[in-house]
Design a protein around this motif. Structure first.
Motif, PDB file in Angstrom:
ATOM      1  N   PHE A 625       0.161  -1.165  -0.183  1.00 57.94           N
ATOM      2  CA  PHE A 625      -0.107  -0.313   0.011  1.00 57.94           C
ATOM      3  C   PHE A 625       0.682   1.354  -0.102  1.00 57.94           C
ATOM      4  CE2 PHE A 625       0.448  -1.069   3.759  1.00 57.94           C
ATOM      5  CZ  PHE A 625       1.046  -0.165   5.270  1.00 57.94           C
ATOM      6  N   LEU A 626       0.468   2.418  -0.670  1.00 54.32           N
ATOM      7  CA  LEU A 626       1.124   3.571  -0.757  1.00 54.32           C
ATOM      8  C   LEU A 626       1.327   4.623   0.423  1.00 54.32           C
ATOM      9  CD1 LEU A 626      -0.469   4.749  -3.572  1.00 54.32           C
ATOM     10  CD2 LEU A 626       2.124   3.216  -3.653  1.00 54.32           C
ATOM     11  N   SER A 627       2.790   4.531   1.236  1.00 56.90           N
ATOM     12  CA  SER A 627       2.398   5.762   2.305  1.00 56.90           C
ATOM     13  C   SER A 627       3.770   6.815   2.115  1.00 56.90           C
ATOM     14  CB  SER A 627       2.411   5.302   3.581  1.00 56.90           C
ATOM     15  OG  SER A 627       2.430   5.850   4.250  1.00 56.90           O
ATOM     16  N   LYS A 628       3.448   7.185   2.483  1.00 55.04           N
ATOM     17  CA  LYS A 628       4.559   8.813   2.648  1.00 55.04           C
ATOM     18  C   LYS A 628       6.031   8.756   3.732  1.00 55.04           C
ATOM     19  CE  LYS A 628       2.471  12.787  -0.073  1.00 55.04           C
ATOM     20  NZ  LYS A 628       1.900  14.393   0.170  1.00 55.04           N
ATOM     21  N   TYR A 629       5.327   7.464   4.769  1.00 52.68           N
ATOM     22  CA  TYR A 629       5.958   7.517   6.087  1.00 52.68           C
ATOM     23  C   TYR A 629       6.170   5.838   5.827  1.00 52.68           C
ATOM     24  CZ  TYR A 629       3.511  12.141   6.844  1.00 52.68           C
ATOM     25  OH  TYR A 629       3.636  12.794   6.246  1.00 52.68           O
ATOM     26  N   GLY A 630       7.037   5.798   6.715  1.00 55.38           N
ATOM     27  CA  GLY A 630       7.729   4.098   6.924  1.00 55.38           C
ATOM     28  C   GLY A 630       8.778   2.868   5.891  1.00 55.38           C
ATOM     29  N   THR A 631       8.979   3.973   5.043  1.00 57.33           N
ATOM     30  CA  THR A 631       9.909   3.757   4.465  1.00 57.33           C
ATOM     31  C   THR A 631      11.378   3.225   4.369  1.00 57.33           C
ATOM     32  OG1 THR A 631      10.355   5.636   2.797  1.00 57.33           O
ATOM     33  CG2 THR A 631       8.263   4.047   2.446  1.00 57.33           C
ATOM     34  N   ASN A 632      11.918   2.439   4.585  1.00 56.46           N
ATOM     35  CA  ASN A 632      13.162   2.413   5.271  1.00 56.46           C
ATOM     36  C   ASN A 632      14.352   1.721   4.088  1.00 56.46           C
ATOM     37  OD1 ASN A 632      12.719   2.200   7.458  1.00 56.46           O
ATOM     38  ND2 ASN A 632      11.160   0.487   7.649  1.00 56.46           N
ATOM     39  N   TRP A 633      13.658   1.659   3.117  1.00 52.48           N
ATOM     40  CA  TRP A 633      15.333   1.025   1.972  1.00 52.48           C
ATOM     41  C   TRP A 633      14.487   2.090   0.974  1.00 52.48           C
ATOM     42  CZ3 TRP A 633      18.920  -2.431   2.220  1.00 52.48           C
ATOM     43  CH2 TRP A 633      19.360  -3.094   3.030  1.00 52.48           C
ATOM     44  N   ILE A 634      15.794   2.964  -0.085  1.00 54.49           N
ATOM     45  CA  ILE A 634      15.738   2.836  -1.787  1.00 54.49           C
ATOM     46  C   ILE A 634      15.929   1.635  -3.103  1.00 54.49           C
ATOM     47  CG2 ILE A 634      16.280   4.187  -3.418  1.00 54.49           C
ATOM     48  CD1 ILE A 634      16.799   6.881  -1.224  1.00 54.49           C
ATOM     49  N   ASN A 635      15.142   1.303  -3.659  1.00 52.70           N
ATOM     50  CA  ASN A 635      15.456   0.363  -5.169  1.00 52.70           C
ATOM     51  C   ASN A 635      15.488   1.084  -6.147  1.00 52.70           C
ATOM     52  OD1 ASN A 635      14.310  -1.537  -2.826  1.00 52.70           O
ATOM     53  ND2 ASN A 635      12.381  -0.164  -2.768  1.00 52.70           N
ATOM     54  N   LEU A 636      16.916   0.860  -6.712  1.00 54.92           N
ATOM     55  CA  LEU A 636      16.539   1.277  -8.205  1.00 54.92           C
ATOM     56  C   LEU A 636      17.660   0.452  -8.759  1.00 54.92           C
ATOM     57  CD1 LEU A 636      19.860   3.640  -6.597  1.00 54.92           C
ATOM     58  CD2 LEU A 636      17.375   4.224  -7.138  1.00 54.92           C
ATOM     59  N   ARG A 637      16.500   0.817 -10.363  1.00 58.75           N
ATOM     60  CA  ARG A 637      16.862  -0.499 -11.576  1.00 58.75           C
ATOM     61  C   ARG A 637      18.103   0.426 -12.781  1.00 58.75           C
ATOM     62  NH1 ARG A 637      15.994  -5.383 -12.230  1.00 58.75           N
ATOM     63  NH2 ARG A 637      13.587  -5.343 -10.776  1.00 58.75           N
ATOM     64  N   ILE A 638      19.287  -0.301 -12.347  1.00 60.69           N
ATOM     65  CA  ILE A 638      20.345   0.143 -13.273  1.00 60.69           C
ATOM     66  C   ILE A 638      19.362   0.388 -14.931  1.00 60.69           C
ATOM     67  CG2 ILE A 638      22.314   0.014 -13.757  1.00 60.69           C
ATOM     68  CD1 ILE A 638      23.197  -0.428 -10.622  1.00 60.69           C
ATOM     69  N   ASN A 639      20.185   1.225 -14.974  1.00 56.31           N
ATOM     70  CA  ASN A 639      19.895   0.600 -16.592  1.00 56.31           C
ATOM     71  C   ASN A 639      20.842  -0.446 -17.588  1.00 56.31           C
ATOM     72  OD1 ASN A 639      20.200   1.623 -19.237  1.00 56.31           O
ATOM     73  ND2 ASN A 639      20.121   3.537 -19.359  1.00 56.31           N
ATOM     74  N   PRO A 640      20.168  -1.375 -18.272  1.00 55.51           N
ATOM     75  CA  PRO A 640      20.781  -2.428 -18.537  1.00 55.51           C
ATOM     76  C   PRO A 640      22.214  -1.629 -19.525  1.00 55.51           C
ATOM     77  CG  PRO A 640      18.598  -2.860 -19.045  1.00 55.51           C
ATOM     78  CD  PRO A 640      18.801  -1.419 -18.560  1.00 55.51           C
ATOM     79  N   GLN A 641      21.898  -0.771 -19.832  1.00 59.13           N
ATOM     80  CA  GLN A 641      22.437  -0.369 -21.248  1.00 59.13           C
ATOM     81  C   GLN A 641      23.722   0.084 -21.121  1.00 59.13           C
ATOM     82  OE1 GLN A 641      21.597  -1.202 -24.338  1.00 59.13           O
ATOM     83  NE2 GLN A 641      19.545  -1.730 -23.298  1.00 59.13           N
ATOM     84  N   ILE A 642      23.738   0.166 -19.399  1.00 55.60           N
ATOM     85  CA  ILE A 642      25.560   0.391 -18.680  1.00 55.60           C
ATOM     86  C   ILE A 642      25.731   0.142 -17.718  1.00 55.60           C
ATOM     87  CG2 ILE A 642      26.158   2.538 -17.215  1.00 55.60           C
ATOM     88  CD1 ILE A 642      23.816   4.009 -18.489  1.00 55.60           C
ATOM     89  N   SER A 643      26.904  -0.628 -17.955  1.00 53.63           N
ATOM     90  CA  SER A 643      27.332  -1.567 -17.284  1.00 53.63           C
ATOM     91  C   SER A 643      27.446  -1.390 -15.187  1.00 53.63           C
ATOM     92  CB  SER A 643      28.696  -1.521 -17.525  1.00 53.63           C
ATOM     93  OG  SER A 643      30.265  -0.311 -17.138  1.00 53.63           O
ATOM     94  N   ALA A 644      27.742  -2.051 -14.170  1.00 55.42           N
ATOM     95  CA  ALA A 644      27.467  -1.508 -13.121  1.00 55.42           C
ATOM     96  C   ALA A 644      28.633  -1.031 -12.836  1.00 55.42           C
ATOM     97  CB  ALA A 644      27.601  -2.672 -12.285  1.00 55.42           C
ATOM     98  N   GLY A 645      29.578  -1.237 -12.899  1.00 55.45           N
ATOM     99  CA  GLY A 645      30.757  -0.224 -13.211  1.00 55.45           C
ATOM    100  C   GLY A 645      31.017   1.728 -13.351  1.00 55.45           C
ATOM    101  N   THR A 646      30.202   2.096 -14.639  1.00 55.94           N
ATOM    102  CA  THR A 646      29.546   2.819 -14.728  1.00 55.94           C
ATOM    103  C   THR A 646      28.827   3.618 -14.704  1.00 55.94           C
ATOM    104  OG1 THR A 646      30.581   2.218 -17.167  1.00 55.94           O
ATOM    105  CG2 THR A 646      29.169   4.211 -16.975  1.00 55.94           C
TER     106      THR A 646
END
Length: 809
Positions: A625-646
């Motif tokens: 469910f949606l809420s502005k409060y209580g979040t503890n983690w940021i989740n990122l999806r890296i662009n697959p066209q770019i290597s993790a090292g870059t």
């Protein structure tokens, strides 16, 4: 007298170099395996013994009756600590509350304010002042009473080095999680806790009072606000069972008016520290086993591998009995009694075992680092431990007696007259004991190989399980500092502008775990007696897109639809519990929704189950469910066209710009998910190593026996060649007996392996099937290995010139 025994034994070893190498090498290998397993078992049994009163320390557990099943948890309400002290204090010497165990940011401060020199994410916990004394921290500087000041901190030796280098850390200032309320002074440095303790990752301890003063939600102690662990030290006059019985209703007696809580019938129990590691599994409210089964398993494996090596010694010694028959006859003829012959052969046995032990110790010493990496341990050779040398002496004595008993009593029983007349015939029955021992060897080896394959099958089966989202390029960052909050929109824009990030979302739990479960759910048609506990995750609207949710029905959250703030996205497991043919559009009431102002939610979508907990267990019913409060983690999806090292440097630059106070501490979802298989993979790797060594030891013995048989039948082979026997027919003749023995071993090993592995697999709810091809392939592999081992000697004997083989002595 014994000197002459050893001299004769040494001459026999030197005269028969091939057999000596097989005997000593096989025994050394078996003893080395047994030693490594013994060191591993000792380390496992010594878990938590670092703490002085480990046999009197316990963790308080809570059992909840959920729909006929008992759920056991360590998370307890904030009012329970004082309740145990005031009403049940006669049961305990100490009661210690601890909270917020996990990773926290520690940053250095100067006397005048923030210095910003060092920022580290370290694992630690907030404990009451008696905690360091309970856990008997070995203080290098300061004392265990260092937490009496609410703005103090005790840090480990390695943390002190990382934070302050070579400077004296005492009296230095630190800030925890960049909170203005958590400025602390170092009042003690303790020795890093050893690897074989449950607290080995703890790099600091801070006052529990400090955490309470900095977090308003912790300041009202109740019996429904669950967030802490409680540890107790038992009084001398009571037992864990008696104390558990005394406190079992401590929560229930204080929540009689809360019908929902009373319905789950909360009861307390004590879990002794000595059982935390080896007996950590709970079933129906009681300890039901755990890692202790693995300890027993490898203990049995070690004993069997040593037994295989001893079997080789016995087999080769008895097989060569005819070679020494004349020696026994002459000794008896000149007056040697049987006891002297027994002593002679035992002396030879102890000589071989002693040499094998020296080689085994050297092998263990040189391979210990490799074994530590394999077993994820930090073991050392116990050179200064008197028990090690006493057990080693007992080890040599036992192995020498076991390995030498049969040959000693068998060889010394020969009749002197018959031997010297040349009329001694051992007959076909003499080979039966050797055949039984060979069958035993290969039964153990084949069982180990089958077990190894099934373990790897189970691991692969769980790894191939659909997990409901994509782990590739998914980055997780814990929001450990206040500056993370309120930055969502800016972070999202800045990160997307780098081109390194496709999507970003926040959540209350990482994708690889569940941090919150709640009850209080109701819907039309629900049985009033049914009280489900579901995983509850607050997320931002982009979460589904970032994770790669796979929808069964309905839709994802949308920023453009205001009513989604009172919407639920549920997983398939939750949909099954609801029981609706199509749950989309149905209303769920949630009295436990403390993170939202709503208590009536509409199901807007159903997704495939996300595997967030154990990959071997069914998915937990979950609501998002949606809420502005209580979040503890940021989740990122890296662009697959770019290597993790870059991509990582670009992402780090954004975080340093917008949240400069926190270190850029990230985790990859695929790596975190892989850790869920670590325990099973360690068991699989260890089992595979021991299986290979077991088959190697068995093959060494088989090679020696094949060599002896070929030597024993030299004249027969020569005669057969003279009358026209082919090399193939001779090879078949010499190999047939060994193949039959291995086939018998497979027929014994297959049902034995099936019985034990079926029982092992039953502890997993999500498990593979035992396929018949495993037994077929393993049996064929055993036969091929046997033929390869025997064929060398068989072909060598078959190719021998019959002129040489028929020549008289």
């Amino acid at each position: 007298m014994y000197t002459s025994y050893f001299k004769i034994g040494w001459r026999n070893l030197v005269r028969n170099k091939g057999y000596s190498l097989i005997n000593i090498g096989g025994l050394a290998l078996g003893m080395a395996v047994a030693m490594l397993i013994s060191l591993w078992i000792y380390d496992e049994l010594a878990f938590n013994k670092y703490h002085q009163h480990y046999d009197r320390i316990a963790r308080v557990m809570r059992n909840l009756n959920m729909n006929g099943e008992t759920l056991t948890t360590t998370i307890l309400p904030s009012a329970l600590g004082d309740e145990l002290r005031t009403k049940y204090g006669n049961q305990f010497e100490q009661v210690v509350m601890a909270a917020l165990g996990g990773d926290h940011i520690l940053s250095t401060l100067s006397e005048d304010g923030p210095g910003g020199e060092t920022k580290l994410s370290l694992h630690g916990e907030f404990v009451e002042t008696a905690g360091p004394e309970m856990f008997t921290l070995n203080m290098l500087q300061g004392s265990r009473s260092g937490l009496n000041d609410p703005h103090s901190i005790l840090i480990s030796q390695s943390a002190a080095k990382a934070l302050f280098g070579n400077d004296n850390p005492m009296g230095k200032l630190l800030k925890i999680d960049h909170s203005d309320r958590m400025d602390v002074k170092v009042t003690g440095v303790y020795e890093d806790l050893p690897y074989n303790t449950d607290f080995n990752e703890m790099k600091f301890y801070a006052p529990f009072e400090l955490a309470v003063s900095a977090n308003a939600w912790m300041q009202q102690p109740t019996f429904t606000n669950d967030f802490l662990n409680i540890y107790v030290t038992l009084g001398d006059h009571t037992s864990f069972e008696a104390a558990s019985d005394q406190i079992k209703d401590a929560i229930l007696n204080n929540v009689r008016e809360d019908k929902n809580y009373v319905s789950v019938h909360p009861q307390l129990a004590l879990h002794p520290m000595k059982d935390w590691h080896l007996r950590s599994e709970w079933k129906n409210g009681v300890v039901a086993g755990g890692h202790i089964q693995t300890v027993w398993l490898f203990g049995i494996v070690g004993a069997f591998v040593l037994l295989l090596a001893c079997i080789n010694f016995m087999n080769l010694s008895t097989a060569r009995s005819e070679k020494r028959a004349k020696e026994v006859g002459i000794r008896k003829a000149i007056g040697s009694v049987r006891a002297q012959l027994v002593n002679q052969f035992f002396s030879e046995s102890f000589l071989v075992v002693g040499l094998a032990f020296v080689i085994a110790v050297a092998a263990v010493w040189t391979s210990l680092n490799w074994f530590n990496d394999l077993a994820s341990k930090q073991m050392e050779m116990p050179w200064t431990n008197a028990y090690f040398w006493l057990s080693s002496f007992a080890f040599i004595l036992f192995t020498g007696l076991l390995a030498g008993s049969y040959p000693a009593f068998y060889l010394s029983s020969f009749n002197a007259v018959r031997v010297l007349k040349g009329s001694l015939r051992v007959g076909r029955l003499a080979s039966i004991p050797r055949k039984v021992l060979v069958v035993t060897q290969f039964t153990v080896s084949v069982t180990l190989i089958i077990g190894t394959i099934i373990v790897y099958q189970q691991i692969q089966f769980a790894k191939d399980r659909p997990i409901g989202y994509s782990r590739d390029g998914l980055l997780m960052i814990q929001m450990t500092a206040p500056e993370f909050h309120g930055q969502y929109d800016v972070l999202l824009t800045e990160l997307k502008n780098t081109g390194a990030v496709l999507d970003m979302a926040e959540s209350s739990s990482p994708p690889t775990d569940i941090w919150s479960q709640n009850g209080g759910f109701n819907w039309n048609g629900k049985d009033p007696a049914f009280t489900p506990q579901w995983a509850t995750l607050t997320v931002t609207p982009e979460y589904g897109k970032t994770m790669g949710w796979q929808f069964v029905s309905g839709r994802d959250f949308s920023r453009d639809i205001a009513s989604d703030s009172a919407g639920f996205v549920i997983n398939e497991a939750a949909a099954k519990v609801l029981g609706f043919e199509n749950p989309v559009g149905e209303t769920i009431q949630w009295s436990g929704g403390w993170r939202s102002k709503f208590n009536r939610f509409t199901v807007i979508g159903v997704i495939k189950d996300m595997v967030m907990k154990s990959p071997y267990a069914p998915s937990v019913p979950s609501v998002f469910f949606l809420s502005k409060y209580g979040t503890n983690w940021i989740n990122l999806r890296i662009n697959p066209q770019i290597s993790a090292g870059t991509a990582l440097p670009k992402i780090e630059a954004v975080f340093k710009k917008l949240i400069p106070s926190a270190p850029f501490d990230y985790k990859f979802a695929d790596q975190e998910y892989a850790l869920k298989f670590a325990a099973e993979e360690r068991v699989g790797k260890l089992a595979s190593v021991f299986a290979v060594l077991a088959i190697l030891i068995s093959c060494l013995g088989l090679f020696g026996l094949a060599s002896f048989v070929a030597e024993q039948r030299t004249k027969e082979i020569g005669i057969r060649k003279v009358v026209g026997a082919s090399v193939f027919s001779l090879w078949k003749m010499l190999s047939r007996d060994f193949v039959v023995l291995v086939v018998v071993s497979c027929f014994i090993a297959i049902p034995l392996a099936y019985y034990f592995l079926d029982a092992w697999l039953k502890k997993y709810e999500y498990r593979t099937d035992i396929s018949g091809w495993v037994f077929v392939v393993t049996s064929l592999a055993a036969l091929v290995i046997t033929l390869l081992t025997v064929s060398y000697q068989a072909v060598k004997a078959a190719l021998m010139n019959p002129v040489k083989s028929l020549r008289s002595e």
